[in-house]
Design a protein around this motif. Structure first.
Motif, PDB file in Angstrom:
ATOM      1  N   LEU A   1       0.820  -1.215   0.000  1.00 52.94           N
ATOM      2  CA  LEU A   1       0.000   0.000   0.000  1.00 52.94           C
ATOM      3  C   LEU A   1       0.856   1.269   0.000  1.00 52.94           C
ATOM      4  CD1 LEU A   1      -2.991   0.768   0.055  1.00 52.94           C
ATOM      5  CD2 LEU A   1      -2.860   0.803   2.552  1.00 52.94           C
TER       6      LEU A   1
ATOM      7  N   PRO B   1      -2.825  -4.695   0.850  1.00 52.82           N
ATOM      8  CA  PRO B   1      -3.213  -3.639   1.792  1.00 52.82           C
ATOM      9  C   PRO B   1      -2.215  -3.411   2.922  1.00 52.82           C
ATOM     10  CG  PRO B   1      -4.580  -5.592   2.094  1.00 52.82           C
ATOM     11  CD  PRO B   1      -3.733  -5.852   0.891  1.00 52.82           C
TER      12      PRO B   1
ATOM     13  N   GLY C   1      -6.468  -8.078  -1.396  1.00 53.80           N
ATOM     14  CA  GLY C   1      -5.905  -6.889  -2.042  1.00 53.80           C
ATOM     15  C   GLY C   1      -6.756  -6.409  -3.195  1.00 53.80           C
TER      16      GLY C   1
END
Ligand SMILES: NC(=O)c1ccc[n+]([C@@H]2O[C@H](COP(=O)([O-])OP(=O)(O)OC[C@H]3O[C@@H](n4cnc5c(N)ncnc54)[C@H](OP(=O)(O)O)[C@@H]3O)[C@@H](O)[C@H]2O)c1
Length: 189
Positions: free
Chosen positions: A13, A152, A179
């Protein structure tokens, strides 16, 4: 003429594609299956020399492995030299390497290399990294498909994919496992 180019990369991320200590799993199981399907479809998978040094990938399910190694810093102790799958080393130095063919290039611009690979018979390529290599393709807008799987989670102190502040990306988005997958349609400067 150049080969059909698909770029694929897995990113945390916070924009990292590897950790400070090297290889880390950013992709997910289902996303990896998607990547394996692409590997089976294309003539070759292409990576940079640093990815070989840091990750030592086998690149299973590919028909041919292409490694960009301008200064020929790789030696024989990596999976890409295991002889199981054809490996082509693209370099400014015309030296024979065990279990690999050397594609000698007089200049290392990515356009020139793609032209030479096309003449060599490689008509489609999956570009898997790392950051240095992928950004050459992005800078020259040399891709037909581009996928970024975003995990993430965060990875500390690794390699950045690119400076997101400098890039505007047009994409379609879908969820995969925990994700998300960006199907990049265009990059604006
Ligand atoms: N998350 C993911 O999906 C993913 C996928 C792959 C890799 N990675 C990560 O990416 C990291 C490595 O990225 P990186 O940016 O440091 O390096 P890289 O892109 O893997 O490799 C860069 C090297 O490749 C050679 N090279 C690049 N372009 C070339 C060209 N046009 N002609 C000839 N040689 C060329 C250069 O060698 P010379 O200096 O000798 O010219 C350069 O030092 C690794 O830590 C790996 O874990 C992540």
């Amino acid at each position: 003429m150049r080969p059909y180019i698909i770029i694929n990369v897995a990113m945390a991320l916070n924009g990292k594609i590897s950790s400070a200590s090297g290889r880390c799993k950013i992709s997910s199981d289902n996303d990896l299956q998607r990547v394996m399907d692409i590997r089976r479809r294309v003539d070759a998978v292409l990576i940079g020399a640093n990815t070989v040094i840091n990750d030592n990938p086998e690149l299973n399910n590919s028909r041919c492995r292409i490694v960009l190694d301008g200064n020929l810093k790789l030696s024989g102790n990596y999976h890409v030299f295991d002889g199981r799958i054809k490996t082509i080393i693209v370099s400014k130095y015309n030296k024979k390497i065990d279990n690999a063919s050397t594609l000698f290039v007089k200049n290392t611009s990515i356009e020139y290399i793609l032209d030479e690979l096309y003449n060599y018979g490689i008509k489609s390529i999956l570009v898997e990294g790392g950051s240095n290599v992928i950004n050459q393709f992005i800078d020259k807008k040399l891709f037909d498909e581009f996928y970024i799987y975003i995990n993430p989670g965060m990875v500390l102190n690794g390699t950045d994919l690119f400076n997101l502040k400098k890039r505007k990306i047009i994409f379609e988005i879908m969820s995969v496992d925990m994700g998300i997958l960006l199907n990049v349609k265009g990059i604006l400067d």
